[in-house]
Design an enzyme around this catalytic site. Structure first.
Site, PDB file in Angstrom:
ATOM      1  N   LYS A  14       1.788  -3.810   6.369  1.00 41.95           N
ATOM      2  CA  LYS A  14       2.260  -3.959   5.326  1.00 41.95           C
ATOM      3  C   LYS A  14       3.434  -3.062   5.105  1.00 41.95           C
ATOM      4  CE  LYS A  14      -2.105  -3.665   3.004  1.00 41.95           C
ATOM      5  NZ  LYS A  14      -2.015  -5.587   2.764  1.00 41.95           N
ATOM      6  N   TYR A  71      -2.615  -1.453  10.550  1.00 39.70           N
ATOM      7  CA  TYR A  71      -2.169  -1.737   9.283  1.00 39.70           C
ATOM      8  C   TYR A  71      -1.572  -1.666   8.683  1.00 39.70           C
ATOM      9  CZ  TYR A  71      -3.802  -1.601   4.887  1.00 39.70           C
ATOM     10  OH  TYR A  71      -4.345  -1.260   3.394  1.00 39.70           O
ATOM     11  N   SER A  99       1.139  -1.390  -0.282  1.00 43.73           N
ATOM     12  CA  SER A  99       0.251  -0.519  -0.310  1.00 43.73           C
ATOM     13  C   SER A  99       1.319   1.395  -0.117  1.00 43.73           C
ATOM     14  CB  SER A  99      -0.771  -0.382   1.298  1.00 43.73           C
ATOM     15  OG  SER A  99      -1.622   1.199   1.560  1.00 43.73           O
TER      16      SER A  99
HETATM   17  N1  UFG Z   1     -12.626  10.817   3.154  1.00 43.35           N
HETATM   18  C1  UFG Z   1     -13.709  12.024   3.447  1.00 43.35           C
HETATM   19  N2  UFG Z   1     -14.371  11.080   3.926  1.00 43.35           N
HETATM   20  C2  UFG Z   1     -15.151   9.539   4.225  1.00 43.35           C
HETATM   21  C3  UFG Z   1     -14.008   9.106   4.354  1.00 43.35           C
HETATM   22  C4  UFG Z   1     -12.510   9.053   4.016  1.00 43.35           C
HETATM   23  O1  UFG Z   1     -13.791  13.005   3.721  1.00 43.35           O
HETATM   24  O2  UFG Z   1     -15.883   9.457   4.756  1.00 43.35           O
HETATM   25  C5  UFG Z   1     -11.053  11.429   3.357  1.00 43.35           C
HETATM   26  C6  UFG Z   1      -9.998  11.053   3.722  1.00 43.35           C
HETATM   27  O3  UFG Z   1     -10.551  11.938   4.785  1.00 43.35           O
HETATM   28  C7  UFG Z   1      -9.456  10.787   2.828  1.00 43.35           C
HETATM   29  C8  UFG Z   1     -10.179  10.640   1.586  1.00 43.35           C
HETATM   30  O4  UFG Z   1     -10.889  11.158   1.682  1.00 43.35           O
HETATM   31  O5  UFG Z   1      -8.725  12.540   2.423  1.00 43.35           O
HETATM   32  C9  UFG Z   1      -9.380   9.463   0.946  1.00 43.35           C
HETATM   33  O6  UFG Z   1      -9.791   8.493   2.157  1.00 43.35           O
HETATM   34  P1  UFG Z   1     -10.044   7.104   1.965  1.00 43.35           P
HETATM   35  O7  UFG Z   1     -10.415   6.089   4.094  1.00 43.35           O
HETATM   36  O8  UFG Z   1     -10.800   6.588   1.468  1.00 43.35           O
HETATM   37  O9  UFG Z   1      -8.129   6.482   1.916  1.00 43.35           O
HETATM   38  P2  UFG Z   1      -7.054   6.696   2.201  1.00 43.35           P
HETATM   39  O10 UFG Z   1      -6.734   7.460   1.876  1.00 43.35           O
HETATM   40  O11 UFG Z   1      -7.302   7.199   4.366  1.00 43.35           O
HETATM   41  O12 UFG Z   1      -6.896   5.109   3.196  1.00 43.35           O
HETATM   42  C10 UFG Z   1      -6.474   4.103   1.601  1.00 43.35           C
HETATM   43  C11 UFG Z   1      -6.768   2.973   1.637  1.00 43.35           C
HETATM   44  C12 UFG Z   1      -5.336   2.658   3.081  1.00 43.35           C
HETATM   45  C13 UFG Z   1      -4.827   2.623   3.004  1.00 43.35           C
HETATM   46  C14 UFG Z   1      -3.949   4.532   3.038  1.00 43.35           C
HETATM   47  C15 UFG Z   1      -2.782   4.840   2.446  1.00 43.35           C
HETATM   48  O13 UFG Z   1      -8.156   2.945   1.830  1.00 43.35           O
HETATM   49  O14 UFG Z   1      -5.779   1.470   2.615  1.00 43.35           O
HETATM   50  O15 UFG Z   1      -4.830   4.541   1.009  1.00 43.35           O
HETATM   51  O16 UFG Z   1      -2.348   4.764   1.347  1.00 43.35           O
HETATM   52  F1  UFG Z   1      -3.873   2.837   3.936  1.00 43.35           F
END
Ligand code: UFG
Length: 353
Positions: free
Chosen positions: A166, A162, A137
């Site tokens: 990775k 998590y 990841s």
């Molecule tokens: N976000 C919101 N509202 C939500 C969920 C997310 O505003 O309900 C925002 C987050 O703050 C972020 C973006 O949307 O700016 C993406 O969030 P995600 O949770 O969809 O994804 P992440 O980037 O946090 O996480 C992903 C993968 C993980 C991995 C991570 C780091 O889901 O497995 O990228 O690479 F670890």
């Protein structure tokens, strides 16, 4: 040297092959003529996904698929699978993946994700299989100093168990190769996979309240959630919301096939970013999804979520130059296919026949 094999003589074990990324990768493998063995305990997936894979690829290719319901921690089950099939390559997806939950349950996360990799690799080497593609990841890059992220960008401390799993499994597999140069390891660092197969038959099916943005937006679009909670509107980005490199899950699937072809007959450890190279903000995602579903999606801007980085996106030059792979789908394609899946399967696989 691992043996050089054509697709139709290569048997690929896919752990977690009934899951979101796994199921799309299995479709791609079967369509390219590979023989596929899935091992999945269905703890975060459904047998319906396996049936749907067969529907997509058709009866002839479906004959090349074998499914075992088993946990990768179950050494005896793995032994039986490796004895029944001559496994040539392994793609290892199986693992727990909820960032927030991992903070609450570190023991379970370390035990499941790390121990299952150790059991898997031990059984692999006993059966003379030392070729593995690991689902890593972009989380291993932590809070980046510079964008875009290349494979040479430094690994940073993870912010949750998590992410550490990775991070550590990358190191563990690298150490295996140092000790035994016959190992053939590809570490694929995924950015943010979204979208679904264009058929609408397979897609992401989160249990409970989605942690990730796009499943949450999709459930809001269909009326299961009232409003999208945007985590932070004061980031140093063009519209103040977080920026990520979203990649269509079907592009990610072709990335695995490209990696399999690339690693054929080689040994070593190689890392590839799998992203699009384009950053998209939370508000841009909500707008693109609104266009895909044909109505406005309500949202409210709230506080930042702990552990989130401002922005990350990939430099995918290495994958293009070395494996000839690049992402083809854009954000509108991703939202269209995600909405197609969500609207055809409002409760995921739960009510499917
Ligand atoms: N976000 C919101 N509202 C939500 C969920 C997310 O505003 O309900 C925002 C987050 O703050 C972020 C973006 O949307 O700016 C993406 O969030 P995600 O949770 O969809 O994804 P992440 O980037 O946090 O996480 C992903 C993968 C993980 C991995 C991570 C780091 O889901 O497995 O990228 O690479 F670890």
């Amino acid at each position: 040297m691992s043996r050089t094999l054509s697709a139709d003589e290569t048997c690929v074990l896919v752990t977690g092959g009934a899951g979101f990324i796994g199921s799309h990768t299995v479709v791609e493998l079967l369509e390219r003529g590979y023989q596929v063995v899935i091992v999945d305990d269905l703890s975060n997936s459904s047998p319906v996904a396996v049936d749907r894979i067969k529907t997509i690829v058709g009866p002839e290719a479906a004959q090349n698929l074998t499914f075992y319901e088993a946990n990768v921690l179950d050494r005896d089950a793995l032994e039986r699978i490796f004895s029944a099939h001559r496994i040539d390559r392994v793609i290892h997806f199986a693992g727990f993946k909820a960032v927030g939950e991992s903070v609450q349950k570190p023991l379970e996360y370390y035990h499941n994700n790390i121990e299952n990799t150790l059991v898997l690799c031990d059984v692999m080497r006993q059966h003379g299989c030392k070729s593995i593609i690991f689902s890593s990841s972009a989380t291993v890059y932590g809070d980046p100093d510079a964008l875009p992220l290349t494979e040479e960008s430094p690994k940073k401390p993870a912010t949750n168990p998590y992410g550490w799993t990775k991070w550590m499994i990358e190191q563990i597999l690298t150490d295996f190769h140092t000790a035994d140069p016959e190992w053939n390891v590809v570490l694929l660092r995924y950015f943010n996979p979204i979208g679904a197969h264009p058929s609408g038959l397979i897609g992401e099916d989160p249990k409970g309240i989605p942690n990730n943005l796009v499943p949450y937006v999709a459930q809001t679009a269909i009326g299961k959630r009232d409003t999208v909670h945007v985590f932070g509107g004061d980031y140093d980005t063009p519209d103040g919301t977080g920026v990520r490199d979203y990649i269509h899950v079907c592009d990610l699937a072709t990335g695995h096939v490209a990696a399999l072809a690339w690693m054929n007959g080689k040994t070593g450890v190689e890392i590839f970013n799998l992203g699009t190279g384009t950053g998209t903000s939370v508000l841009e995602i909500i707008r693109a999804f609104s266009a895909a579903c044909g109505h406005e999606i309500p949202y409210v801007i709230e506080d930042r979520r702990a552990g989130d980085v401002t922005a990350n996106y990939a430099d995918c030059t290495k994958a293009r130059e070395m494996m000839g792979w690049e992402a083809k789908f854009d954000i509108d394609d991703m939202c269209r296919d995600s909405w197609n899946w969500q609207s055809k399967n409002p409760d995921g696989y739960a009510t499917a026949q």
